[in-house]
Design an enzyme around this catalytic site. Structure first.
Site, mmCIF file in Angstrom:
data_model
loop_
_atom_site.group_PDB
_atom_site.id
_atom_site.type_symbol
_atom_site.label_atom_id
_atom_site.label_comp_id
_atom_site.label_asym_id
_atom_site.label_seq_id
_atom_site.Cartn_x
_atom_site.Cartn_y
_atom_site.Cartn_z
ATOM 1 N N GLU A 52 -0.898 -5.450 8.822
ATOM 2 C CA GLU A 52 -0.143 -4.710 9.828
ATOM 3 C C GLU A 52 -0.755 -4.918 11.209
ATOM 4 O O GLU A 52 -1.980 -4.913 11.345
ATOM 5 C CB GLU A 52 -0.146 -3.205 9.498
ATOM 6 C CG GLU A 52 0.647 -2.867 8.256
ATOM 7 C CD GLU A 52 0.755 -1.365 8.003
ATOM 8 O OE1 GLU A 52 0.401 -0.565 8.898
ATOM 9 O OE2 GLU A 52 1.203 -1.001 6.899
ATOM 10 N N ASP B 291 0.839 -1.202 0.000
ATOM 11 C CA ASP B 291 0.000 0.000 0.000
ATOM 12 C C ASP B 291 0.880 1.260 0.000
ATOM 13 O O ASP B 291 0.373 2.384 -0.051
ATOM 14 C CB ASP B 291 -1.004 -0.009 1.154
ATOM 15 C CG ASP B 291 -0.348 0.004 2.520
ATOM 16 O OD1 ASP B 291 0.890 -0.089 2.600
ATOM 17 O OD2 ASP B 291 -1.086 0.105 3.530
ATOM 18 N N SER B 292 2.196 1.065 0.002
ATOM 19 C CA SER B 292 3.127 2.177 -0.230
ATOM 20 C C SER B 292 2.817 2.840 -1.574
ATOM 21 O O SER B 292 3.272 3.949 -1.839
ATOM 22 C CB SER B 292 4.576 1.691 -0.207
ATOM 23 O OG SER B 292 4.758 0.593 -1.092
ATOM 24 N N GLU C 42 9.750 -3.701 10.498
ATOM 25 C CA GLU C 42 10.151 -2.419 9.891
ATOM 26 C C GLU C 42 10.714 -1.449 10.929
ATOM 27 O O GLU C 42 10.094 -1.182 11.971
ATOM 28 C CB GLU C 42 8.931 -1.794 9.182
ATOM 29 C CG GLU C 42 9.264 -0.460 8.540
ATOM 30 C CD GLU C 42 8.259 -0.016 7.477
ATOM 31 O OE1 GLU C 42 7.340 -0.787 7.130
ATOM 32 O OE2 GLU C 42 8.418 1.116 6.978
ATOM 33 N N ASP D 150 -0.856 -6.259 0.178
ATOM 34 C CA ASP D 150 -1.155 -5.597 1.450
ATOM 35 C C ASP D 150 -2.649 -5.449 1.649
ATOM 36 O O ASP D 150 -3.369 -5.050 0.720
ATOM 37 C CB ASP D 150 -0.579 -4.166 1.413
ATOM 38 C CG ASP D 150 0.657 -4.017 2.267
ATOM 39 O OD1 ASP D 150 0.875 -4.853 3.164
ATOM 40 O OD2 ASP D 150 1.410 -3.063 2.025
ATOM 41 N N LYS E 147 -0.730 -9.398 3.407
ATOM 42 C CA LYS E 147 0.058 -8.878 4.529
ATOM 43 C C LYS E 147 -0.837 -7.972 5.370
ATOM 44 O O LYS E 147 -1.563 -7.143 4.832
ATOM 45 C CB LYS E 147 1.276 -8.103 4.023
ATOM 46 C CG LYS E 147 2.079 -7.431 5.150
ATOM 47 C CD LYS E 147 3.475 -7.047 4.724
ATOM 48 C CE LYS E 147 3.584 -5.786 3.935
ATOM 49 N NZ LYS E 147 3.050 -4.576 4.603
#
Ligand code: KIV
Length: 275
Positions: A117, A47-48, A183, A86, A115
């Site tokens: 978070e 999602d970057s 991260e 993501d 993925k």
């Protein structure tokens, strides 16, 4: 590099053998093909993309629809790498039914894993998805979707916070995730988490002792404007090369040097492509 398709079983085997896992991001067919050809084991539709592809200041505006669109494009570019997508901001926070629907959408577009978070707070969700047969990668440490909660893009796990991060890694592994992105944490803490973890730890800004590394491809290629964080290594300056090439095209077109005779069709030309 083995040509064999990368699976989550293979990644676990790589940790056992001490073989480093490599991961890059891609948001479209072109970059997916390139990352796959370069031998990346995992290609992440991150999602970057909100920041690197759309120029936004964080990842919070990215939606499930956006991730579905980019996953579809990346899918077509991959042969070997594992495709991980993501789960964007709040897409796993409105009950398990909605979460499964969102995840299912991305899997149907070609994601082989998702993925998510979050630490212990997300362990129940991870467990549910894994039981439903969907491979999940965790993401702890600096979690950009919690940017306001964290007070900015800052190093995590300093001082007394290390224990919380170790607990997060343990909870996500116990919930059945196949790997964890770690991260922006101090290298010694990342080394400890990696040593204690039964599943691969993929670092970004987490030092050299993780089981693998992930970087945003735009950073690696020098396509990100402005200064990059310390953990980024720029392997090329594609921005410069691309502006040079585009500038040459603009100049030649203005001067009439392009198109030349060799780029022009004549009565007898039958094929569009050069043959
Ligand atoms: O969105 C992303 O690209 C990521 C990586 C930086 C790990 O989450």
């Amino acid at each position: 590099m083995s040509e064999e398709k990368v699976t989550i079983t293979r990644l676990k085997g790589m940790k056992a053998k001490g073989e480093k896992i490599t991961a890059l991001t891609a948001y479209d067919y072109v970059f997916a093909r390139l990352a796959d050809s370069a031998g990346a084991d995992i290609v992440l539709v991150g999602d970057s993309l909100g920041m690197t592809f759309r120029g936004e200041e964080n990842t919070l505006k990215v939606t499930v629809d956006d991730m579905a669109y980019h996953t579809r494009a990346v899918r077509r570019g991959l042969k070997r790498a594992l495709l991980v997508t993501d789960m964007p901001f709040l897409s796993c926070h409105s009950g398990i039914e909605k979460t499964v629907e969102n995840v299912g959408r991305l899997v149907s577009e070609g994601a082989e894993a998702v993925k998510i978070e979050g630490g212990r707070d997300m362990a129940g969700t991870v467990e549910h998805l894994v039981r439903a047969g969907i491979p999940v990668m965790g993401h702890i440490g600096l979690t950009p979707q919690s940017i306001h909660q964290l007070g900015g893009f800052k190093i995590q796990g300093k001082g007394g916070e290390g224990a919380k991060l170790k607990d997060a890694a343990k909870a996500i592994a116990e919930a059945g995730a196949f790997a964890i992105v770690l991260e922006c944490v101090p290298a010694p803490l990342a080394e400890e988490i990696t040593r204690e973890s039964p599943i691969p730890i993929i670092g970004i800004g987490a030092g050299p002792k993780c089981d693998g590394q992930i970087l945003v491809t735009n950073d690696v290629l020098g396509l990100t404007p402005g200064a990059s964080p310390k953990f980024v290594k720029k392997y090329a300056d594609l921005s410069r090369l691309m502006v040079e090439a585009m500038g040459e095209y603009v100049a030649e077109t203005k001067s009439g040097a392009f198109p030349g005779e060799e780029h022009s069709y004549h009565e007898k030309t039958r094929h569009l492509k050069a043959i």
